[in-house]
Design a protein around this motif. Structure first.
Motif, PDB file in Angstrom:
ATOM      1  N   PRO A 206       0.919  -1.205   0.141  1.00  0.00           N
ATOM      2  CA  PRO A 206      -0.070   0.027  -0.102  1.00  0.00           C
ATOM      3  C   PRO A 206       0.921   1.289   0.048  1.00  0.00           C
ATOM      4  O   PRO A 206       1.989   1.368   0.391  1.00  0.00           O
ATOM      5  CB  PRO A 206      -0.671  -0.191   1.511  1.00  0.00           C
ATOM      6  CG  PRO A 206      -0.134  -0.929   2.101  1.00  0.00           C
ATOM      7  CD  PRO A 206       0.725  -1.911   1.264  1.00  0.00           C
TER       8      PRO A 206
ATOM      9  N   PRO B 141       0.627   4.903   1.236  1.00  0.00           N
ATOM     10  CA  PRO B 141       0.132   6.118   2.081  1.00  0.00           C
ATOM     11  C   PRO B 141       0.196   7.670   1.590  1.00  0.00           C
ATOM     12  O   PRO B 141      -0.108   8.415   2.327  1.00  0.00           O
ATOM     13  CB  PRO B 141       0.303   5.633   3.530  1.00  0.00           C
ATOM     14  CG  PRO B 141       1.781   5.298   3.384  1.00  0.00           C
ATOM     15  CD  PRO B 141       1.792   4.625   2.194  1.00  0.00           C
TER      16      PRO B 141
ATOM     17  N   ASP C  74      -2.625   6.170  -1.940  1.00  0.00           N
ATOM     18  CA  ASP C  74      -3.970   5.328  -2.300  1.00  0.00           C
ATOM     19  C   ASP C  74      -4.946   5.868  -1.647  1.00  0.00           C
ATOM     20  O   ASP C  74      -4.916   6.267  -0.279  1.00  0.00           O
ATOM     21  CB  ASP C  74      -3.679   3.773  -1.893  1.00  0.00           C
ATOM     22  CG  ASP C  74      -2.490   3.123  -2.638  1.00  0.00           C
ATOM     23  OD1 ASP C  74      -2.358   3.870  -3.688  1.00  0.00           O
ATOM     24  OD2 ASP C  74      -1.998   2.126  -2.211  1.00  0.00           O
TER      25      ASP C  74
ATOM     26  N   GLY D 174      -8.059   4.894   2.683  1.00  0.00           N
ATOM     27  CA  GLY D 174      -7.354   4.530   4.152  1.00  0.00           C
ATOM     28  C   GLY D 174      -8.318   5.204   5.050  1.00  0.00           C
ATOM     29  O   GLY D 174      -9.240   5.651   4.969  1.00  0.00           O
ATOM     30  N   SER D 175      -7.492   4.992   6.501  1.00  0.00           N
ATOM     31  CA  SER D 175      -8.285   5.689   7.467  1.00  0.00           C
ATOM     32  C   SER D 175      -7.537   6.765   8.137  1.00  0.00           C
ATOM     33  O   SER D 175      -6.330   6.632   8.108  1.00  0.00           O
ATOM     34  CB  SER D 175      -8.789   4.608   8.560  1.00  0.00           C
ATOM     35  OG  SER D 175      -7.630   3.694   8.645  1.00  0.00           O
TER      36      SER D 175
ATOM     37  N   TYR E 204      -2.473   9.036   8.458  1.00  0.00           N
ATOM     38  CA  TYR E 204      -3.301   8.211   7.455  1.00  0.00           C
ATOM     39  C   TYR E 204      -2.751   6.977   7.223  1.00  0.00           C
ATOM     40  O   TYR E 204      -1.347   6.675   7.200  1.00  0.00           O
ATOM     41  CB  TYR E 204      -3.081   9.083   6.225  1.00  0.00           C
ATOM     42  CG  TYR E 204      -3.940   8.587   4.968  1.00  0.00           C
ATOM     43  CD1 TYR E 204      -5.267   8.150   4.960  1.00  0.00           C
ATOM     44  CD2 TYR E 204      -3.123   8.007   3.765  1.00  0.00           C
ATOM     45  CE1 TYR E 204      -6.131   8.025   4.057  1.00  0.00           C
ATOM     46  CE2 TYR E 204      -4.091   7.514   2.977  1.00  0.00           C
ATOM     47  CZ  TYR E 204      -5.623   7.462   2.869  1.00  0.00           C
ATOM     48  OH  TYR E 204      -6.052   6.992   1.772  1.00  0.00           O
ATOM     49  N   THR E 205      -3.633   5.845   7.405  1.00  0.00           N
ATOM     50  CA  THR E 205      -3.072   4.447   7.167  1.00  0.00           C
ATOM     51  C   THR E 205      -3.811   3.734   6.219  1.00  0.00           C
ATOM     52  O   THR E 205      -5.289   3.935   5.935  1.00  0.00           O
ATOM     53  CB  THR E 205      -3.340   3.577   8.511  1.00  0.00           C
ATOM     54  OG1 THR E 205      -2.569   4.460   9.552  1.00  0.00           O
ATOM     55  CG2 THR E 205      -3.127   2.220   8.444  1.00  0.00           C
ATOM     56  N   VAL E 206      -3.275   3.016   5.415  1.00  0.00           N
ATOM     57  CA  VAL E 206      -3.655   2.096   4.345  1.00  0.00           C
ATOM     58  C   VAL E 206      -3.411   0.789   4.702  1.00  0.00           C
ATOM     59  O   VAL E 206      -2.316   0.329   4.867  1.00  0.00           O
ATOM     60  CB  VAL E 206      -3.093   2.572   2.932  1.00  0.00           C
ATOM     61  CG1 VAL E 206      -3.743   1.700   1.698  1.00  0.00           C
ATOM     62  CG2 VAL E 206      -3.281   4.165   2.623  1.00  0.00           C
TER      63      VAL E 206
ATOM     64  N   LEU F 259       0.246  -3.069   6.625  1.00  0.00           N
ATOM     65  CA  LEU F 259      -0.215  -1.836   6.263  1.00  0.00           C
ATOM     66  C   LEU F 259       0.887  -0.967   6.141  1.00  0.00           C
ATOM     67  O   LEU F 259       1.968  -0.965   6.470  1.00  0.00           O
ATOM     68  CB  LEU F 259      -1.252  -1.481   7.439  1.00  0.00           C
ATOM     69  CG  LEU F 259      -0.599  -1.667   9.088  1.00  0.00           C
ATOM     70  CD1 LEU F 259       0.130  -0.221   9.333  1.00  0.00           C
ATOM     71  CD2 LEU F 259      -1.956  -1.834   9.991  1.00  0.00           C
TER      72      LEU F 259
END
Length: 240
Positions: free
Chosen positions: A171, A173, A199, A202-203, A228-230, A238
């Motif tokens: 991923p 981020p 990408d 994410g959250s 921000y985490t993908v 992750l």
């Protein structure tokens, strides 16, 4: 007076021969392995001295010295010749394996991915057929079928097994960014403040570690570091 002399030809068992067989070869008539011009009608004995019918079955019959004996007509004695039989085993290349690697992951030894109990000493080829070390670097090597082959001398045939390698992109981020806002500024989507090419999907987490919807409200939201985490698709972890 006279003496009548009769001559008796001795038996001819041929001359010694040898036979190299593969364990998967069909049964072999050892009479054809004798050299010279052996007389038919003789008898065979196996390496242990027991009776033998002359047909050697690889994988069943015992390798070793087989003796062919032709009885003589008096006064000529019997005569013998031997065939030395060697049976070659087929090595085990293991069974097919599969593995998925992250392109940011470590080098993978494909021999450990083969199933069963493969014998060492073989060689690897890459999906395009070129020579390969058998150690896949997911950052530089291609996905596809890698082939492990153990060369076997004739009369046996070489044996092979394969490992199918799939590659997963990690991923992205993006890169760390920053935003300077006025307290009277409108709500700001922090995704646009990330650098690079992050990408979507994410959250976010707020400075205190709580959930965050990604929209910063000046005068309401807490200033500080928003993360921000993908999520990654296995085996990629992750990314933050």
């Amino acid at each position: 007076s006279v003496v009548t002399v009769s001559l008796q030809a001795p038996p001819d068992p041929g001359t010694d021969g040898a036979e190299l067989l593969c364990v998967t070869s069909p049964p072999v008539d050892l009479f054809g392995s004798l050299q010279g011009t052996p007389d038919a009608g003789g008898s065979w004995t196996s390496p242990g001295g027991g009776a033998f019918n002359g047909s050697f079955a690889p994988g069943t019959s015992t390798p070793g010295i087989y003796t062919y004996t032709v009885a003589g007509t008096a006064p000529c004695p019997a005569a013998s010749a031997v065939v030395d039989v060697t049976v070659m085993d087929i090595p085990d290349p293991g069974t097919a394996g599969n593995i998925t690697l992250c392109t940011s992951g470590a080098v993978q030894d494909l021999f450990s991915v083969l199933g069963g109990a493969p014998d060492a000493g073989g060689t690897w080829t890459a999906p395009g057929g070129g020579a390969h070390s058998g150690a896949v670097d997911p950052a530089t090597d291609e996905a596809g079928v890698y082939t492990y082959t153990i060369e076997v001398p004739l009369p046996c045939s070489s044996v092979s097994s394969t490992v199918t390698v799939s590659l997963q992109t990690p991923p992205d981020p993006g890169q760390d960014g920053s935003a300077v806002l006025c307290i009277s500024s409108p709500p700001t989507d922090l995704f646009s403040s990330l650098l690079g090419s992050p990408d979507a999907g994410g959250s976010w987490t707020a400075p205190g570690g709580g959930g965050f919807n990604g929209t910063f409200l000046p005068g309401t939201s807490t200033t500080g570091i928003y993360t921000y985490t993908v999520l990654g698709t296995a085996p990629c972890p992750l990314a933050i």
